[in-house]
Enzyme design. Structure first.
Site, PDB file in Angstrom:
ATOM      1  N   TYR A 232      44.978  35.425  52.280  1.00 60.09           N
ATOM      2  CA  TYR A 232      46.191  34.961  52.915  1.00 60.09           C
ATOM      3  C   TYR A 232      46.144  35.446  54.366  1.00 60.09           C
ATOM      4  O   TYR A 232      46.024  36.651  54.579  1.00 60.09           O
ATOM      5  CB  TYR A 232      47.452  35.496  52.236  1.00 60.09           C
ATOM      6  CG  TYR A 232      48.683  34.771  52.761  1.00 60.09           C
ATOM      7  CD1 TYR A 232      48.954  33.480  52.359  1.00 60.09           C
ATOM      8  CD2 TYR A 232      49.512  35.378  53.709  1.00 60.09           C
ATOM      9  CE1 TYR A 232      50.049  32.797  52.870  1.00 60.09           C
ATOM     10  CE2 TYR A 232      50.609  34.687  54.212  1.00 60.09           C
ATOM     11  CZ  TYR A 232      50.864  33.403  53.787  1.00 60.09           C
ATOM     12  OH  TYR A 232      51.936  32.723  54.297  1.00 60.09           O
ATOM     13  N   HIS A 238      44.792  24.659  49.809  1.00 59.63           N
ATOM     14  CA  HIS A 238      44.722  24.178  48.426  1.00 59.63           C
ATOM     15  C   HIS A 238      44.269  25.416  47.660  1.00 59.63           C
ATOM     16  O   HIS A 238      43.203  25.978  47.977  1.00 59.63           O
ATOM     17  CB  HIS A 238      43.706  23.025  48.305  1.00 59.63           C
ATOM     18  CG  HIS A 238      43.513  22.571  46.884  1.00 59.63           C
ATOM     19  ND1 HIS A 238      43.861  21.319  46.454  1.00 59.63           N
ATOM     20  CD2 HIS A 238      43.014  23.218  45.791  1.00 59.63           C
ATOM     21  CE1 HIS A 238      43.592  21.207  45.148  1.00 59.63           C
ATOM     22  NE2 HIS A 238      43.066  22.349  44.730  1.00 59.63           N
ATOM     23  N   HIS A 240      42.737  28.430  45.968  1.00 52.78           N
ATOM     24  CA  HIS A 240      41.380  28.749  45.517  1.00 52.78           C
ATOM     25  C   HIS A 240      41.222  30.263  45.443  1.00 52.78           C
ATOM     26  O   HIS A 240      41.938  31.004  46.114  1.00 52.78           O
ATOM     27  CB  HIS A 240      40.333  28.119  46.448  1.00 52.78           C
ATOM     28  CG  HIS A 240      40.471  28.511  47.886  1.00 52.78           C
ATOM     29  ND1 HIS A 240      41.432  27.975  48.733  1.00 52.78           N
ATOM     30  CD2 HIS A 240      39.781  29.404  48.641  1.00 52.78           C
ATOM     31  CE1 HIS A 240      41.313  28.510  49.939  1.00 52.78           C
ATOM     32  NE2 HIS A 240      40.322  29.395  49.905  1.00 52.78           N
ATOM     33  N   HIS A 242      38.373  33.578  45.300  1.00 56.04           N
ATOM     34  CA  HIS A 242      37.025  34.021  45.668  1.00 56.04           C
ATOM     35  C   HIS A 242      36.467  34.978  44.622  1.00 56.04           C
ATOM     36  O   HIS A 242      37.174  35.902  44.198  1.00 56.04           O
ATOM     37  CB  HIS A 242      37.056  34.755  47.019  1.00 56.04           C
ATOM     38  CG  HIS A 242      37.661  33.939  48.129  1.00 56.04           C
ATOM     39  ND1 HIS A 242      36.917  33.409  49.153  1.00 56.04           N
ATOM     40  CD2 HIS A 242      38.941  33.556  48.364  1.00 56.04           C
ATOM     41  CE1 HIS A 242      37.710  32.744  49.974  1.00 56.04           C
ATOM     42  NE2 HIS A 242      38.949  32.812  49.521  1.00 56.04           N
TER      43      HIS A 242
END
Lengths: 300, 300
Positions: A232, A238, A240, A242
């Site tokens: 952020y 969209h 996702h 990691h």
């Protein structure tokens, strides 16, 4: 006048005529510096990077150097060591003539830490995201198998809690020690962390669980070797997640930008509106349009 | 024989008698190496790390160095540059006598992510910390001005909310872009994040506020360029806060170990017992005794 030899050709010091215009970027951690300037009236970029310390040179460094004491405290002492120059070289790259593109490529952008309250999000960030309407067509192409279908590592096709797991572009897939995968959710209306509520806990738990299982099966990496997190601000709006190797210092895994998925789930369990209300901190680059909006609003 | 001066005391080269036993770890990216060996029959650890390249030394490096050509291709050429030793120092840290613990600390190890519930903390971690009774004598030396007094950047002497701010050992203080300061609290009974309750909010806010002010005044770095955080697990169990430059990828600033001070304050404001109850995640190295305890307890 010396020919090239095992030790490298002794070269006229062409850099003695180099005129520095500006430092484009540097890294104290990596001990390098990128400099823009002029070499005999031509635009040039010079890159200096200190070389790694090699085990086989240690004995000579210890015996042949000068030491200057900086401080002593209990069992600790620090010195500055001046080594013989041939054991302490600086790798030097010269790009000449350099184009505008080279100069841009090596230039670092300053970053600023922004404090975004829930109100700031709704009055500054959300309108900015909506106005920009950043294209996520490439994400839709992946979800619809119109692109990168052969790269997919795992998919759960469920429209509510499903996702596609595939390698990040930064990972060359040659070795697992820098593994970097991205899970992209099938739901299309979740822009970022800010949109998450307790309704999304099943989705997040599904990604966490099945993503870890898929990585164990495909790469033999257990969950205890993984760092699983969201960004952020994200680089695209969209949702996702990691997945990177814990031992790999992946770009963007710093505390100022990354949020552990396990923490996100806990936060939503303790407060369904956590990410709607919470003040969040993140870095923005000097040339980011959103930074301009925070400045206009007097929030920086 | 020289007295201490602006340039550091010229020291007898104690390292000429250093006998290397083994390289504990090294980093080609960071240009450092951690070596275990013997110094006059005592166990010692020596850490060498090349120093960042400073803009103000560039002109002298360019004019005063020797260049050896490595390769030339079109507009690109690479050289090895041999700089005057005083412009290319190696930061050297000596730990002597070093304990088994120091040697372990610096040895490269695989890491595993551990999940620690509040209950795990009380039944596994806390008893382990108490049994180990890690020495923090060097911290007390700093707080009592018995050591490093001249390095103190700022102090608030208040016994409840006060702290001492000083450079971390890792920072050579030559440039602010890799600034790394540590605020050590005067209170001696706070081991870590886990001991924090809402009672400590005034202490944390005081460190945050006055630490930022001191850094602005001394280094002209505004708060928007700083990353301010705690580690969990910390490397010593006396509460301290890290201040690093946002643009500097400091070791240990990853989301799996760092906790933004601003978030810690927010969390305690929303729940006074947040860090007593919360499940926390952190990496532990394979040889860390605490990891063994988690394994024995079937928590890994």
């Amino acid at each position: 006048e010396n020919g090239p030899g095992h030790d490298g050709e002794e070269s006229e010091n062409i850099l003695s005529g180099f005129k520095t215009s500006s430092v484009l970027s540097d890294s104290a951690r990596e001990k390098n510096i990128f400099i823009h300037g002029k070499l005999a009236d031509q635009e040039a970029v010079v890159i200096l990077e200190k070389t790694p310390i090699r085990e086989e040179t240690l004995a000579e460094i210890f015996s042949g150097s000068r030491l200057k004491l900086d401080l002593r405290n209990d069992i600790y002492s620090t010195y500055r060591l001046q080594a013989p120059p041939h054991l302490n070289e600086i790798k030097t790259t010269v790009v000449c003539p350099a184009t505008e593109k080279h100069i841009k490529k090596y230039k670092r952008q300053e970053s600023f830490l922004v404090e975004e309250t829930g109100t700031d999000y709704r009055s500054i960030t959300l309108p900015y995201i909506q106005k920009q309407s950043f294209s996520v067509q490439w994400v839709h192409n992946i979800l619809e198998k119109k692109a990168e279908a052969e790269r997919v590592v795992y998919e759960d096709p469920d429209p509510e809690v499903g996702f596609v797991l595939l390698p990040d572009f930064k990972w060359d897939q040659k070795q697992v020690h820098d593994l970097y995968l991205i899970a992209i959710v099938h739901q299309r209306n979740i822009r970022s962390l800010r949109d998450l509520t307790s309704d999304h806990i099943p989705l997040l738990q599904n990604i966490f669980q099945k993503g870890k299982e898929a990585i164990l099966q495909r790469y033999e990496l257990p969950a205890s070797k993984l760092r699983v997190y969201l960004h952020y601000q994200p680089s695209y709006y969209h949702l996702h997640v990691h997945f990177t190797t814990l031992g790999y210092d992946a770009p963007g895994c710093g505390v100022e930008r990354a949020h552990l998925l396990a923490d996100v789930i806990q936060n939503l369990q303790s407060d369904p509106q956590y990410y709607e209300k919470r003040t969040l901190y993140f870095p923005l680059r000097a040339d980011d349009g959103l930074l301009g909006k925070f400045k206009e609003a007097g929030r920086l």
